[in-house]
Scaffold this motif. Structure first.
Motif, PDB file in Angstrom:
ATOM      1  N   SER A  16       4.758   2.989   5.346  1.00  0.00           N
ATOM      2  CA  SER A  16       5.167   2.046   4.293  1.00  0.00           C
ATOM      3  C   SER A  16       5.225   2.698   2.912  1.00  0.00           C
ATOM      4  O   SER A  16       5.710   2.071   1.957  1.00  0.00           O
ATOM      5  N   ALA A  17       4.730   3.922   2.777  1.00  0.00           N
ATOM      6  CA  ALA A  17       4.616   4.553   1.461  1.00  0.00           C
ATOM      7  C   ALA A  17       5.952   4.698   0.724  1.00  0.00           C
ATOM      8  O   ALA A  17       6.035   4.397  -0.473  1.00  0.00           O
ATOM      9  N   PRO A  18       7.038   5.163   1.375  1.00  0.00           N
ATOM     10  CA  PRO A  18       8.305   5.292   0.638  1.00  0.00           C
ATOM     11  C   PRO A  18       8.805   3.976   0.056  1.00  0.00           C
ATOM     12  O   PRO A  18       9.261   3.924  -1.087  1.00  0.00           O
ATOM     13  N   ASN A  19       8.720   2.888   0.818  1.00  0.00           N
ATOM     14  CA  ASN A  19       9.171   1.596   0.296  1.00  0.00           C
ATOM     15  C   ASN A  19       8.276   1.095  -0.822  1.00  0.00           C
ATOM     16  O   ASN A  19       8.737   0.451  -1.768  1.00  0.00           O
ATOM     17  N   ALA A  20       6.977   1.366  -0.713  1.00  0.00           N
ATOM     18  CA  ALA A  20       6.053   0.987  -1.789  1.00  0.00           C
ATOM     19  C   ALA A  20       6.401   1.748  -3.063  1.00  0.00           C
ATOM     20  O   ALA A  20       6.343   1.191  -4.165  1.00  0.00           O
ATOM     21  N   PHE A  21       6.788   3.012  -2.916  1.00  0.00           N
ATOM     22  CA  PHE A  21       7.195   3.815  -4.066  1.00  0.00           C
ATOM     23  C   PHE A  21       8.466   3.246  -4.694  1.00  0.00           C
ATOM     24  O   PHE A  21       8.548   3.077  -5.916  1.00  0.00           O
TER      25      PHE A  21
END
Length: 334
Positions: free
Chosen positions: A311-316
């Motif tokens: 989920s990290a890229p979308n959170a970024f």
């Protein structure tokens, strides 16, 4: 065991997209003498990472393509061959966006999980809180009854800036991007007023109403048109703290705006940019004071936590759409 990692596989053009990142699986790393193996628990997602995705020289080296991304991480020591760390220690430092990282202990510090949730060491007791503390107090130097304006006020840095300014007896005006955020700033954090720049027809006139005595300190997290409007309202000997320029991070061409130096000159104002790592020798001073304020209920915080390394890229990406209220974190493991 396999170790999952997020790599940067292409440099974003404008707003980061899903295809700029890729999830890889590799072998579990093993620590050598003088190293520690850290299980990553929480990732910090920060706007400044966008600048490091450009292949240009800055105050830190850019990310390399097809390598694991790095950022501020909270973790737990799984295995140690370093005399300063033992298995079970909770630590914070710059590590990889991955399940497990190996490091030599430099820039890695132990944290106490008891006084406050460990996640605060990526927020109010971490880089955002330290940035707010030193930027406002060392550069802004707020005085009682002065007016402090904070852009990006509902972010992890901005909300701490505003609360410290209130503790110093200032009138505090926040600028944010939704009614939910402005109401949170006023009703929960005690800002005197807040402006939703997305729905306000004329930001400058609304700011002028909110700051009848002008602006003494401006803590700038966003840049762009908002900063142009604020600076036109500054008082004699105002202090402008240049912390971030998130409105400009995804531009592919150099931004051109009003020439503001005549205002800076005639108002005898001071404008200063800073990088939080310049204050590394004084981190403990800020952590001690911020911990005290949190314990006394004088500083509140909000965290936006999503689950899963994937989920990290979308959170970024969400940072640049204003999706977060407070600190954006990614939980990787319990």
């Amino acid at each position: 065991m396999l170790n999952r990692q997020i790599h940067l596989v292409s440099r974003p053009q404008g707003l980061p997209e899903e295809n700029n990142f890729k999830l890889f699986e590799t072998h579990m790393p093993k620590p050598e003498e003088g190293q520690v193996l850290v299980q990553c628990l929480y990732l910090s997602v920060d706007p400044a990472m966008r600048g490091m995705m450009r292949d240009i020289k800055s105050y830190v080296p850019p990310y390399q393509l097809n390598e694991v991304l790095t950022g501020e991480v909270i973790g737990r020591v799984s295995e140690s061959k370093h005399s300063n760390f033992a298995p079970g220690d909770f630590v914070v430092g710059r590590l990889g966006w991955e399940d497990y990282s190996v490091c030599n202990g430099e820039n890695l510090r132990k944290i106490d999980p008891n006084p406050a949730p460990i996640t605060t060491h990526l927020g109010t007791l971490g880089v955002p809180g330290l940035t707010a503390y030193f930027g406002l107090l060392d550069i802004g130097k707020p005085q009682p009854d002065e007016t402090v304006v904070v852009s990006g006020a509902a972010g992890a840095v901005g909300m701490v800036v505003g609360q410290i300014a209130k503790l110093k007896g200032c009138r505090v005006v926040g600028i944010a991007g939704s009614d939910k955020k402005t109401q949170y700033l006023i009703n929960e954090l005690g800002f005197d007023t807040a402006i939703n720049y997305k729905t306000t027809e004329n930001v400058k006139s609304t700011l002028k109403e909110a700051c009848p005595n002008g602006v003494d300190v401006y803590f700038d997290n966003v840049g762009g048109d908002i900063t142009d409007s604020v600076i036109k309202l500054i008082n004699q000997e105002a202090r402008i703290v240049l912390c971030g320029q998130i409105a400009l991070y995804n531009l592919e061409k150099r931004d051109v705006g009003p020439r503001l130096f005549p205002v800076i000159l005639t108002k005898r104002a001071m404008i200063k940019g800073f990088i939080i790592h310049d204050y590394e020798a004084r981190y403990q001073e800020a952590i001690t004071q911020l911990s005290e304020w949190i314990g006394q209920g004088k500083i509140l915080y909000n965290e936006n936590i999503v689950n899963g390394l994937e989920s990290a890229p979308n959170a970024f990406k969400g940072l640049f759409k204003g999706e977060n209220l407070g600190k954006q974190l990614v939980k990787i493991a319990d």
